[in-house]
Write an enzyme that holds these catalytic residues in place. Sequence first.
Site, mmCIF file in Angstrom:
data_model
loop_
_atom_site.group_PDB
_atom_site.id
_atom_site.type_symbol
_atom_site.label_atom_id
_atom_site.label_comp_id
_atom_site.label_asym_id
_atom_site.label_seq_id
_atom_site.Cartn_x
_atom_site.Cartn_y
_atom_site.Cartn_z
ATOM 1 N N LYS A 86 0.780 -1.325 0.012
ATOM 2 C CA LYS A 86 0.037 0.096 -0.060
ATOM 3 C C LYS A 86 0.927 1.454 0.138
ATOM 4 O O LYS A 86 0.567 2.034 -0.835
ATOM 5 C CB LYS A 86 -0.809 0.137 1.303
ATOM 6 C CG LYS A 86 -2.196 -1.045 1.232
ATOM 7 C CD LYS A 86 -2.781 -0.909 2.677
ATOM 8 C CE LYS A 86 -4.018 -2.209 2.661
ATOM 9 N NZ LYS A 86 -4.453 -1.943 3.788
ATOM 10 N N GLY B 114 -1.059 1.424 6.449
ATOM 11 C CA GLY B 114 -1.168 0.251 7.597
ATOM 12 C C GLY B 114 -1.918 -0.679 7.052
ATOM 13 O O GLY B 114 -2.812 -0.417 6.060
ATOM 14 N N ASP B 115 -1.737 -2.117 7.664
ATOM 15 C CA ASP B 115 -2.771 -2.986 7.430
ATOM 16 C C ASP B 115 -2.928 -3.905 8.740
ATOM 17 O O ASP B 115 -1.925 -4.200 9.387
ATOM 18 C CB ASP B 115 -2.345 -4.074 6.260
ATOM 19 C CG ASP B 115 -3.331 -5.123 5.774
ATOM 20 O OD1 ASP B 115 -4.160 -4.387 5.092
ATOM 21 O OD2 ASP B 115 -3.260 -6.279 6.250
ATOM 22 N N THR B 116 -4.349 -4.390 8.940
ATOM 23 C CA THR B 116 -4.515 -5.028 10.016
ATOM 24 C C THR B 116 -4.894 -6.462 9.987
ATOM 25 O O THR B 116 -5.930 -6.663 9.177
ATOM 26 C CB THR B 116 -5.497 -4.383 10.855
ATOM 27 O OG1 THR B 116 -4.821 -3.047 11.310
ATOM 28 C CG2 THR B 116 -5.533 -5.038 12.495
#
Length: 201
Positions: free
Chosen positions: A63, A79-81
């Site tokens: 991203k 960010g990624d969760t």
Amino acid sequence: MAGEASPVAQNPELVLASASPRRLELLSRLGVSPARVLATDLDESPLKGERPRDHAVRLAAEKARAAAALAPGCLVLAGDTVVGTGARILPKAEDEATARQCLALLSGRRHRVFSAVAVITPDGTLREALSETILRFKRLSDEEIEAYIAGGEWHGKAGGYAIQGSAEGFCAWLSGSHSGVVGLPLYETRRLLRAAGLDVR
């Protein structure tokens, strides 16, 4: 002088590679408001055999790179969760059936939330950090699951729940970063942004 590191640019223009309102709100707690928001459209499907932590780190970096290509010379934050049980990656719930399956799987069990942050500096340097949080949900009755489904908070959420909503009442125990579970771990984010020259509260 040859061999010396380039000085860090102070307060570069920040681009957030996410249209998530919760990430914007979390950033505001650090006194930071991005100059631009660039939502990236990536295939977020896990690679074959990819573990939850690796999936989160890879997507955050992808991203960031995608946004950096559209905003050269800027400081990019992504960010990624990912919610995981063992080696299993739970999906982002896009329908009631998926949300119901996720909640039934998490009921009465521990799970982990991996929240990865990636920053690309104006000179193109990628810096990364990862927050890992362990949670245990209470045992959920069918009635509790159906009431939560009816509320709609689960839509688009990793693991089928939003900890910042009524699902916080399901969490019997948490060790790690609450903000990471919401979607942006503030300790790690603050450290990366400060290292990149941004004035952070």
